[in-house]
Design a protein around this motif. Structure first.
Motif, PDB file in Angstrom:
ATOM      1  N   UNK A 108       0.862  -1.186   0.240  1.00 29.58           N
ATOM      2  CA  UNK A 108      -0.053   0.042  -0.125  1.00 29.58           C
ATOM      3  C   UNK A 108       0.939   1.133  -0.148  1.00 29.58           C
ATOM      4  N   UNK A 109       0.496   2.328  -0.560  1.00 30.99           N
ATOM      5  CA  UNK A 109       1.131   3.662  -0.824  1.00 30.99           C
ATOM      6  C   UNK A 109       0.469   4.680   0.062  1.00 30.99           C
ATOM      7  N   UNK A 110       1.060   5.427   1.144  1.00 31.14           N
ATOM      8  CA  UNK A 110       0.452   6.455   1.646  1.00 31.14           C
ATOM      9  C   UNK A 110       0.708   7.714   1.091  1.00 31.14           C
ATOM     10  N   UNK A 111      -0.295   8.414   0.692  1.00 34.59           N
ATOM     11  CA  UNK A 111      -0.046   9.786   0.150  1.00 34.59           C
ATOM     12  C   UNK A 111      -0.409  10.764   1.270  1.00 34.59           C
ATOM     13  N   UNK A 137       1.398  15.034   7.632  1.00 32.95           N
ATOM     14  CA  UNK A 137       2.877  15.699   7.709  1.00 32.95           C
ATOM     15  C   UNK A 137       3.772  14.655   8.512  1.00 32.95           C
ATOM     16  N   UNK A 138       3.391  13.197   8.570  1.00 28.37           N
ATOM     17  CA  UNK A 138       4.347  12.329   9.298  1.00 28.37           C
ATOM     18  C   UNK A 138       4.935  11.293   8.248  1.00 28.37           C
ATOM     19  N   UNK A 198       4.639   9.257   4.376  1.00 29.95           N
ATOM     20  CA  UNK A 198       3.851   9.231   3.086  1.00 29.95           C
ATOM     21  C   UNK A 198       4.394  10.348   1.962  1.00 29.95           C
ATOM     22  N   UNK A 199       4.207  10.080   1.031  1.00 29.79           N
ATOM     23  CA  UNK A 199       4.622  10.947  -0.225  1.00 29.79           C
ATOM     24  C   UNK A 199       3.537  12.117  -0.443  1.00 29.79           C
ATOM     25  N   UNK A 200       4.048  13.160  -0.467  1.00 26.43           N
ATOM     26  CA  UNK A 200       3.071  14.113  -0.745  1.00 26.43           C
ATOM     27  C   UNK A 200       2.039  14.002  -1.880  1.00 26.43           C
ATOM     28  N   UNK A 201       0.781  14.089  -1.560  1.00 28.59           N
ATOM     29  CA  UNK A 201       0.014  13.960  -2.775  1.00 28.59           C
ATOM     30  C   UNK A 201       0.148  14.359  -4.162  1.00 28.59           C
ATOM     31  N   UNK A 202       0.675  15.587  -4.217  1.00 26.30           N
ATOM     32  CA  UNK A 202       0.932  15.926  -5.395  1.00 26.30           C
ATOM     33  C   UNK A 202       2.069  15.213  -6.114  1.00 26.30           C
ATOM     34  N   UNK A 233      -4.492   7.762   2.894  1.00 24.82           N
ATOM     35  CA  UNK A 233      -4.068   8.847   3.648  1.00 24.82           C
ATOM     36  C   UNK A 233      -4.309   8.892   5.070  1.00 24.82           C
ATOM     37  N   UNK A 234      -4.263  10.004   5.731  1.00 25.62           N
ATOM     38  CA  UNK A 234      -4.616   9.769   7.016  1.00 25.62           C
ATOM     39  C   UNK A 234      -5.283  11.160   7.609  1.00 25.62           C
ATOM     40  N   UNK A 235      -6.325  10.979   8.397  1.00 25.58           N
ATOM     41  CA  UNK A 235      -6.996  12.211   8.971  1.00 25.58           C
ATOM     42  C   UNK A 235      -6.395  12.564  10.195  1.00 25.58           C
TER      43      UNK A 235
END
Length: 392
Positions: free
Chosen positions: A125-128, A133-134, A136-140, A162-164
């Motif tokens: 799985x990939x985290x965007x 800010x902890x 993951x790759x920035x969503x852009x 992603x994470x809320x």
């Protein structure tokens, strides 16, 4: 025999009830239940075995250590590791059939190399990052990252997540995160890439943010009967799974002017009867509860006096009729018509309910109220062994 005078009781019937509530809440969406941090202090192995019997789709853990520990219990349900890791752990991730969250090409290449040697195809799985800010790759930048991963033949991007960070306090920001993730998924699909699962909905996300893009729910806190936000109990009927119990080990009469505990922060203004209880901050009862919290004795609230010490607290039992040694005490939970909940303790200690149950559950021995005692590897009395200062 349970030799400890203070223990956490875990109600597995409540866990099962809560899981079924979450399953109904998720509807047709597949569900991943988070049992990291020893199932938030409730005990990972018994909770995991119950979830497997309930046919959970995925289990969520934090890291490789937790994943290996779960696999060693014999559970084969798909496991997602939320925390990304270093390339040196690639071998164990593949060997134990765990699904990693990948945020770097270095880890991806190490996984691909070892998987190729073993003739395996590894799901990842990939985290965007849309605002936590902890990790993951920035969503852009996530689309380019996923394109590079797609060239690694022994990896398959099974999910993107992603994470809320503020789903309980900032609805506008959370909605913006969902929109950013939605746009990313659309671009991925337009590029001809297939990613089966999209997820971000923790307990608060599942309860408060219905949407069409997320197709894998991943609640944690609500499994244990705790609410991510006050007021949700009016909509969702959960049952707290953890209660904490103790017994009076000492009673004494003190006169006006006597002090109690370190720093002499409490000075008696009148004659009182006080009781000492064998629980302190070494057992996960936070020092921030000093002079603020209540316990329940005889169905009545008894205030904590002075500072919480390493191994004991002192409480006022002046209003209790005939207090006695060995008398039952409820630290967390209900007794009669009164109750002390994790949210109350969290407010008093300026923290969150997660910390309350994780702290108490990870340090106290646990006794299980079981759905079926024969489904678990425990003693004949249904009690998991352990000492006050060690995890069972």
């Amino acid at each position: 025999m349970n030799r400890s005078l203070t223990w956490a009781q875990i109600d597995l019937n409540a866990i099962r009830h809560n899981f079924r509530v979450l399953r109904r809440l998720a509807g047709k969406t597949k569900i991943l239940i988070v049992i990291k941090a020893d199932a938030y202090g409730h005990g990972m192995p018994p909770i995991a075995k119950l979830l497997v019997k309930e046919k959970v789709d995925f289990i969520g853990l934090s890291n490789l250590t937790e994943g290996v520990a779960l696999r060693q219990t014999g559970i084969r349900t798909p496991v997602l590791l939320f925390e990304t890791t270093l390339p040196e752990q690639a071998k164990d991730i593949v060997d134990y059939d765990l699904t990693p969250t990948v945020c770097s090409l270095e880890l991806a290449r190490a996984l691909d190399k070892y998987a190729r040697q073993q003739g395996r195809l590894v799901d990842i799985h990939v985290k965007a990052d849309t605002g936590m800010g902890r990790l993951g790759v920035w969503h852009e930048e996530a689309l380019d990252f996923i394109k590079k991963l797609s060239r690694l033949r022994n990896l398959r991007v099974q999910g993107i997540c992603t994470h809320f960070p503020s789903a309980d306090t900032d609805r506008a920001f959370t909605q913006r995160q969902i929109q950013q993730l939605t746009r990313l998924v659309q671009k991925i699909r337009e590029g001809g890439l297939a990613v089966p699962y999209v997820h971000a909905a923790n307990s608060m996300g599942l309860a408060g943010y219905p949407n069409k893009i997320l197709n894998l729910a991943r609640p944690g806190l609500m499994l244990y009967g705790l609410y991510p936000r006050p007021g949700l109990e009016k909509k969702i009927a959960l049952r707290p799974a953890m209660s904490v119990h103790s017994r009076i080990i000492f009673l004494k009469r003190i006169e006006k002017g006597r002090s109690i505990s370190y720093g002499r922060t409490f000075i008696a203004r009148r004659p009182m009867t006080v009781a000492t209880l064998p629980i302190g901050y070494s057992d996960g009862y936070l020092r921030g509860l000093s002079g603020k919290a209540d316990v329940l004795i005889g169905g009545k609230r008894c205030p904590v006096l002075g500072r919480v010490t390493m191994d004991q607290i002192v409480v006022d039992v002046s209003k209790i009729k005939n207090p006695r040694l060995g008398m039952p005490v409820v630290i967390l939970g209900k007794q009669g018509e009164e109750g002390v909940c994790a949210y109350e303790l969290a407010q008093l200690a300026h923290t969150i309910p997660y910390e309350i149950v994780c702290s108490l559950g990870s340090r106290l021995p646990k006794v299980y109220k079981r759905v079926n005692i024969h489904d678990f590897n425990v003693g004949s009395r249904g009690k998991e062994q352990g000492s006050r200062n060690k995890k069972p």
